[in-house]
Scaffold this active site. Sequence first.
Site, mmCIF file in Angstrom:
data_model
loop_
_atom_site.group_PDB
_atom_site.id
_atom_site.type_symbol
_atom_site.label_atom_id
_atom_site.label_comp_id
_atom_site.label_asym_id
_atom_site.label_seq_id
_atom_site.Cartn_x
_atom_site.Cartn_y
_atom_site.Cartn_z
ATOM 1 N N LYS A 112 -12.503 -7.077 1.586
ATOM 2 C CA LYS A 112 -13.268 -6.420 0.512
ATOM 3 C C LYS A 112 -14.437 -5.616 1.096
ATOM 4 O O LYS A 112 -14.739 -4.522 0.635
ATOM 5 C CB LYS A 112 -13.810 -7.454 -0.485
ATOM 6 C CG LYS A 112 -12.748 -8.232 -1.245
ATOM 7 C CD LYS A 112 -12.070 -7.407 -2.292
ATOM 8 C CE LYS A 112 -11.098 -8.259 -3.105
ATOM 9 N NZ LYS A 112 -10.217 -7.481 -3.959
ATOM 10 N N LYS A 195 4.743 -4.689 -1.870
ATOM 11 C CA LYS A 195 5.048 -5.305 -3.152
ATOM 12 C C LYS A 195 4.475 -4.503 -4.315
ATOM 13 O O LYS A 195 3.573 -3.689 -4.148
ATOM 14 C CB LYS A 195 4.528 -6.749 -3.193
ATOM 15 C CG LYS A 195 3.022 -6.897 -3.158
ATOM 16 C CD LYS A 195 2.619 -8.360 -3.299
ATOM 17 C CE LYS A 195 1.102 -8.490 -3.399
ATOM 18 N NZ LYS A 195 0.674 -9.868 -3.598
ATOM 19 N N LYS A 198 -0.958 -3.604 -9.126
ATOM 20 C CA LYS A 198 -1.745 -2.721 -9.994
ATOM 21 C C LYS A 198 -2.572 -1.740 -9.183
ATOM 22 O O LYS A 198 -2.816 -0.610 -9.603
ATOM 23 C CB LYS A 198 -2.694 -3.564 -10.862
ATOM 24 C CG LYS A 198 -1.988 -4.516 -11.796
ATOM 25 C CD LYS A 198 -2.962 -5.530 -12.382
ATOM 26 C CE LYS A 198 -2.225 -6.635 -13.114
ATOM 27 N NZ LYS A 198 -3.062 -7.784 -13.396
#
Length: 332
Positions: A112, A195, A198
Site C-alpha cells: 500500500k 485474477k 475490481k
Amino acid sequence: MKETVVSGIRSTGKLHIGNYYGAVKNFVQMQHEYNCYFFIADLHSLTTHPTPADLHGNVKHVLVEYLACGIDPEETTIYIQSDVPEIAELYLYLNMNAYMGELERSTSFKDKVRGNPDNVNAGLLTYPVLMAADILIHKATKVPVGKDQEQHLEMARTFGNRFNRLYNQDYFPEPYAFSYSKNLVKVPGLDGKGKMGKSEGEGNAVYLSDSPEIIRKKVSRAVTDSGPTAENQEKPEAIQNLFDLMKIVSSEDTLTHFEDQYNKMAIRYGDFKKQLAEDMIITTTPMRERINEIAADTSYLRQVAKHGALKARESAQKTIREVRELIGFKSF
C-alpha cells in the site's frame, strides 16, 4: 457445538463472478454446517476515504448481493461491521499490544505504501489488528481467506496468543485458514492477466448485476491473440484465462468442443466469446433478477441489517464483557 466461521468482504463496490465462485458460493454451503458470521467490512473501507454516499451505497450493494446469492439471514449471521461497536473496542485493546515493527513488516502495508505513498494512514498500518478483532470478537476458529490474507491471519493468531499470555488466560482460540472446497477456484479476469478484480478496471470483471448487453460487450473485448500456430500447442496466458472462465460457467461438452477446435487450429474467437458470454448470462440471470428485486425492498434490507446486528452484538458483547474483566476494568 458447531465450529465458528468468520469472513468479511470490503464494501468497495459490486460483487463479480470471481467473488461468487471464489468465496460466496462456498459461504452458501457453509451456512448450513457451521456457526457462520459474514460481515460487510465498512470500517476497513475507510482507509481509502469514501464519500458518505459512496460508503452507504457500497454497503447496500454488498448486502443485497449476499442475499441474492443465497446467504440466508435465518441460517447465518450477516451484519455490517460498523453496526457492532464492540469490534472497534476490541481493536483498541489489541492495538495496545501490537508493535510498530511487526505492523510495518506486513506485506500488504508495504504494498500500500508503494502503491499510494500520499495516503499512508494509521488505519492502513493497523489493518491487521482490525482484521484480528473481526475474527477474535466471535472467537472464530475457521476463516476462509485467500493466499494474500494468510499473513494477516497469522498476525491474528499472534495478537490473540499475546493477549492470552499477558493476562495468563487461555481465552482466544487460534483461528486458521479454511477452504471449504477441496479445489480452490481462481477466477481470471478478461484483461489477459491475473485474477478477476475490481481494482483492475471496469472491463476486467463481470459483475453479478451486469445486464446481458454489458456482459456481451465486456466479453467481446476480452484479450485474445491471432490464434494457434500449431496443433495442440500450449495456450498463452490470456487464452488460457478465457478457457478457465468457460470451465467455470459452461457445460463440459461446450468446453470440450472449443478445446478440440483450438487443438485443431480451427477455433474462431468470435464464436468462442459469444458462447462464453451467453453462458455467463445464463449463470448470472437468477442472481441479477434477485438483486433487482431485493434492492427495491428497503424495509426488508433494514430488517436484515437490524436482525444481523442484534445476533452479532450478542456474541460480541459477551466477548467484550469477558475481555474487560480479564484486563481489569471494573465498575465502582
